[in-house]
Write an enzyme that holds these catalytic residues in place. Structure first.
Site, short mmCIF file in Angstrom:
data_model
loop_
_atom_site.label_atom_id
_atom_site.label_comp_id
_atom_site.label_asym_id
_atom_site.label_seq_id
_atom_site.Cartn_x
_atom_site.Cartn_y
_atom_site.Cartn_z
N ALA A 43 12.80 -60.17 -59.07
CA ALA A 43 13.17 -61.46 -58.50
C ALA A 43 12.74 -61.54 -57.04
CB ALA A 43 14.67 -61.68 -58.62
N ASP A 46 9.04 -61.91 -56.86
CA ASP A 46 8.65 -63.29 -57.16
C ASP A 46 8.89 -64.21 -55.98
OD1 ASP A 46 9.49 -63.26 -60.67
OD2 ASP A 46 7.71 -62.70 -59.54
N GLU A 125 16.01 -22.35 -90.09
CA GLU A 125 16.17 -22.23 -88.62
C GLU A 125 16.88 -23.47 -88.10
OE1 GLU A 125 11.85 -22.55 -88.72
OE2 GLU A 125 11.96 -23.77 -86.90
N LYS A 127 17.77 -26.92 -86.35
CA LYS A 127 17.02 -28.11 -85.96
C LYS A 127 17.51 -28.49 -84.57
CE LYS A 127 15.51 -32.59 -87.62
NZ LYS A 127 15.75 -33.41 -86.44
N ASP A 129 18.06 -30.47 -81.20
CA ASP A 129 18.15 -31.89 -80.90
C ASP A 129 17.51 -32.18 -79.54
OD1 ASP A 129 18.74 -34.49 -81.21
OD2 ASP A 129 20.91 -34.29 -80.99
N ARG A 148 5.24 -36.47 -78.79
CA ARG A 148 4.91 -36.85 -80.15
C ARG A 148 4.34 -38.27 -80.22
NH1 ARG A 148 7.72 -39.22 -84.44
NH2 ARG A 148 7.05 -38.42 -86.45
N GLU A 184 10.17 -27.67 -79.54
CA GLU A 184 11.13 -28.64 -79.04
C GLU A 184 11.48 -28.38 -77.58
OE1 GLU A 184 11.70 -30.65 -81.49
OE2 GLU A 184 13.51 -31.80 -81.04
N LYS A 300 11.58 -24.27 -94.39
CA LYS A 300 10.12 -24.36 -94.55
C LYS A 300 9.65 -23.30 -95.53
CE LYS A 300 9.80 -25.70 -89.70
NZ LYS A 300 9.60 -25.22 -88.34
N LYS A 324 20.69 -31.93 -92.59
CA LYS A 324 21.43 -32.41 -91.42
C LYS A 324 22.90 -32.04 -91.53
CE LYS A 324 19.25 -34.99 -88.82
NZ LYS A 324 18.76 -36.31 -88.96
N CYS A 429 24.30 -70.54 -93.97
CA CYS A 429 23.64 -69.73 -92.96
C CYS A 429 24.14 -70.11 -91.57
CB CYS A 429 22.13 -69.93 -93.05
SG CYS A 429 21.24 -69.18 -91.68
N CYS A 447 20.06 -66.65 -96.99
CA CYS A 447 19.89 -68.03 -96.54
C CYS A 447 18.70 -68.62 -97.26
CB CYS A 447 19.65 -68.04 -95.03
SG CYS A 447 18.83 -69.53 -94.46
S1 IVH Z 1 9.23 -28.56 -87.87
C1 IVH Z 1 5.64 -30.60 -89.79
N1 IVH Z 1 11.27 -27.29 -86.87
O1 IVH Z 1 12.65 -32.57 -85.87
C2 IVH Z 1 7.02 -30.37 -89.36
N2 IVH Z 1 11.03 -29.59 -86.34
O2 IVH Z 1 12.65 -34.75 -87.83
C3 IVH Z 1 7.16 -30.17 -87.92
N3 IVH Z 1 12.75 -30.45 -84.84
O3 IVH Z 1 9.77 -34.19 -84.75
C4 IVH Z 1 8.54 -30.10 -87.47
N4 IVH Z 1 13.85 -28.57 -84.59
O4 IVH Z 1 11.04 -32.79 -83.05
C5 IVH Z 1 10.64 -28.47 -86.97
N5 IVH Z 1 13.02 -26.02 -86.01
C6 IVH Z 1 12.38 -27.18 -86.11
C7 IVH Z 1 12.82 -28.33 -85.43
C8 IVH Z 1 12.13 -29.53 -85.59
C9 IVH Z 1 13.79 -29.85 -84.25
C10 IVH Z 1 12.42 -31.87 -84.68
C11 IVH Z 1 11.00 -32.17 -84.31
C12 IVH Z 1 10.50 -33.16 -85.32
C13 IVH Z 1 11.77 -33.66 -85.91
C14 IVH Z 1 11.55 -34.10 -87.33
#
Ligand code: IVH
Length: 720
Positions: A43, A46, A125, A127, A129, A148, A184, A300, A324, A429, A447
């Site tokens: 603002a 501008d 392993e 995941k 965050d 990414r 990560e 994996k 999850k 609606c 609608c």
């Molecule tokens: S493997 C081809 N391993 O989760 C697969 N991902 O939902 C590559 N993430 O974008 C991912 N911990 O940012 C993998 N131990 C782990 C992870 C992991 C976190 C995240 C990663 C990915 C997302 C997918």
């Protein structure tokens, strides 16, 4: 300094003031565009430009050569440069229940045709965050780091990544010449708490959770800020590698360790679903004590040759699963129910809640799904929950899992206030007043306003500009609403083509967008640049953006890959003749047959595409859009140097070395298309024992026929 009003300025003062304004505006342009460190609000900026203009209007002969009003604008610089990933960065398929893990293992066995007594090694392993990062090393030296992004193109954060202690600049041991290590970036819980304390002390807003703090710290233009932020990194995956140093997932991670990365100590090799589930519960029990946030466990397949055979479905590997943790819940009060009207007219109830923190984020809205969900009775008359219907004023249990919109899972009936009444779900609606109708067997009330309903039109445009469609930055939800309801014809956007004619209409108009509240001159420039950048767009994004029913991202990509160019696709949609009512789906003309034979596209999706093109209004909207925008031929995602690239393959008969699903996936991996039936467009038929009518048809049409071994030899996939 108080400024003299423009009409009070002497000519000499005006000369001075115009010079000052030219310099000051140029300085702010630079701060905003290049440094990303604006010192004043839009603002205020501008106001400077308006003052400059007003003086120029009073003294037209004093307009300077370098006047801000003459400049088209400073170059629009995006925050970070872009890096195209050599190998896409994918996401993971999710599971929630133990049963999903059993199903995952079973699915893998079926796909690979592994007998039940053969062991199947799978790693488990945490995941993490945080946010994923790809690090590229050439001859052992870090050359680039990228986020990414959309999975294909990320942001170049190399300078910042170099400040992170867990990321080696030079690798130890003997790494391959080209090595992209992925993993990560995250922030430890203690570091997060300390950072937030510092933020608050400095008068800055605190971060909602460690993940946001990590993302905000990595995506800094000033790398000294990143350096001060205690970011950490776990290596767990890879992208391009010149020569794989190991043959298993575990082996690769051990190599990462040797090269100098930190890997997660809780990774374990398991031998069956039961072992995975045990390790999951062990990690879950440790969750609270870990110094970093995790939101599940990733499984994996250990053997890389098997990973390779399993390949990918859409954007996730078939060989991995993210299991999850259960969502976090909290109790709060339902204050209001609003009805939103979606792109297809669906009326969706949204709960407005007494704000509450769930898992580190403040929640004020939650989804209520549909009419039946509020009533607590499904369309077959069965109760959805024991506690009955949901009423305004109720105390509700809400649940949030990851980034998805929270939902109301239950109510506490004993806390219902006296006088609360059942919620009367509207039958008209709220946006256009048209009837809202529930069709037989449907849970959704829609609608019927179609083309007259403004809410649907707004949602269609929102969808069109959304991230996975046209991805137009600067056209957020509120702006779309603003442009849609604007009265001035030089400002309105009521259909997609209007987006692309906006600048031209503005240039001929006296109502200037930059003079409207909420639009700085710079943001308008950026908006035009963002719009222009999308005048050429990938065919799959174009199709997805049209919002054809049943054509989501995946189906848009399937159609785009099959037809490759827009003209071919539109011609097919126009020429396809569906089977008449009562006829079987395999009737209809040849163009229709081709459409429904595309892998993953059946009669429903094909029908929606054909219907879309049969509607004159859609054709009209498309015509104006195509006058502005060029859909680009779809690039096939795989190596085109394979001998079957671009060919259409039909697999028939019983296959010995792979399942039918694997065969199709394999064809796609080598750049070919797998089709379900033989036609003149078929390039090759791979026939196993017992092949019948398809084989005969191929012979009739003189199409090349090979057996399964010849197929493996042809694409060079025979194990060495
Ligand atoms: S493997 C081809 N391993 O989760 C697969 N991902 O939902 C590559 N993430 O974008 C991912 N911990 O940012 C993998 N131990 C782990 C992870 C992991 C976190 C995240 C990663 C990915 C997302 C997918």
């Amino acid at each position: 300094m108080t400024k003299t009003a423009v009409d009070q300025l002497s000519e000499a003062q005006a000369v001075k003031e115009l010079k000052r304004l030219a310099e000051e505006i140029a300085r702010h342009d630079h701060l905003y565009n290049t440094e990303d460190k604006p010192e004043i609000t839009d603002a205020d900026y501008d106001a400077l430009r308006r003052r400059n203009l007003a003086i120029e209007q009073r003294f037209p002969h004093l307009v300077r050569d370098d006047s801000p009003s003459r400049k088209v604008g400073a170059p629009v610089s995006e925050k970070f440069a872009k890096i195209r990933h050599a190998v896409p960065m994918l996401s993971l398929d999710n599971g929630f229940e133990d049963q999903d893990v059993e199903d995952f293992a079973e699915r893998l066995r079926r796909f690979l045709r592994l007998p039940a007594d053969k062991p199947l090694d799978i790693t488990a392993e945490p995941k993490i965050d945080g946010l994923s990062l790809s690090l590229r090393y050439e001859k052992g030296r870090l050359v680039s780091a990228s986020t990414r992004g959309d999975g294909m193109v990320g942001e170049d954060v190399t300078v910042n990544a170099r400040t992170i202690a867990d990321i080696p600049q030079v690798l130890s041991g003997s790494p391959p010449d080209v090595l992209e290590v992925r993993g990560e970036i995250y922030m430890g819980r203690r570091d997060f708490a300390a950072l937030n304390a510092r933020q608050v002390e400095a008068g800055n807003p605190p971060f909602a959770n460690p993940r946001n703090a990590a993302a905000g710290s990595l995506r800094q233009l000033d790398s000294s800020i990143t350096a001060s932020r205690a970011l950490r990194f776990f290596a767990y995956a890879w992208g391009e590698v010149s020569a794989l140093p190991a043959r298993s997932q575990m082996g690769m991670v051990e190599c990462f360790d040797k090269y100098g990365f930190t890997t997660n100590p809780l990774m374990k090799l398991c031998h069956d679903a039961a072992g995975l589930i045990r390790h999951y519960h062990k990690i879950e029990a440790m969750r609270a004590e870990l110094d970093y946030d995790i939101d599940g466990v990733v499984y994996k397949i250990n053997d890389l040759a098997l990973q390779n055979r399993l390949g990918f479905v859409s954007r996730s590997p078939r060989w991995a699963l993210a299991h999850k943790f259960p969502a976090e819940q909290a109790i709060t009060i339902l204050r209001q129910i609003d009805i939103q009207v979606g792109r297809t007219g669906a009326l969706t109830p949204v709960a407005r809640l007494e704000p509450i923190t769930v898992g580190g984020a403040v929640v004020t809205n939650a989804t209520l799904h549909n009419e039946d969900y509020i009533r607590g009775v499904d369309s077959a008359g069965a109760p959805i929950r024991d506690s009955g219907d949901i009423r305004i004023g109720d105390t509700v249990i809400i649940q949030r899992a990851g980034d998805v919109i929270p939902q109301i899972v239950d109510i506490l009936p004993e806390k219902r206030p006296a006088g609360a009444v059942p919620y009367p779900f509207p039958h008209t609606c709220p946006a256009c007043g048209s009837h809202a109708v529930r069709e037989e067997g449907e849970a959704v009330r829609r609608c019927m306003g179609g083309l007259v309903c403004p809410a649907q039109a707004v949602e269609r445009i929102r969808h069109f500009v959304s991230r996975n469609a046209f991805d137009i930055e600067g056209l957020g939800e509120e702006r779309v609403e603003f442009f849609f309801s604007a009265e001035d014809p030089s400002v309105t956007i009521r259909s997609p083509a209007d987006i692309f004619t906006l600048q031209k209409r503005q240039e001929q108009s006296l109502t200037k967008l930059e003079n409207i509240d909420g639009f700085g001159a710079t943001s308008v420039k950026k908006l035009y640049a963002a719009i222009d950048a999308r005048r050429r767009i990938a065919l799959s994004r174009f199709l997805f953006g049209l919002g054809i029913r049943h054509v989501g991202e995946v189906n848009a990509r399937r159609l785009a890959r099959h037809y490759v160019n827009y003209t071919a696709l539109a011609a097919a949609a126009g020429a396809a003749r569906m089977p008449e009512a009562g006829e079987k789906a395999d009737k209809g003309n040849e163009v229709w047959q081709e459409l429904i034979n595309i892998e993953g596209i059946g009669g429903i999706v094909a029908g929606a595409v054909v219907d879309f093109y049969a509607e004159p209004h859609n054709v009209e909207v498309l015509g104006s859009l195509l006058a502005e925008v060029t859909p680009l031929d779809e690039e096939l995602p795989v190596a085109t140097d394979s001998p079957v690239a671009g060919k259409t393959i039909v697999f028939t008969g019983s296959l010995q070395r792979m399942s039918r699903d694997e065969a199709k996936a394999m064809a796609e991996r080598y750049g070919a298309r797998a089709a379900g039936s033989v036609s003149a467009k078929t390039s090759l038929v791979v026939a196993g024992p017992g092949a019948g009518s398809k084989l005969n048809k191929a012979r009739e049409l003189g199409i090349e026929i090979i057996d399964e071994d010849a197929w493996f030899a042809l694409v060079g996939a025979d194990e060495k």
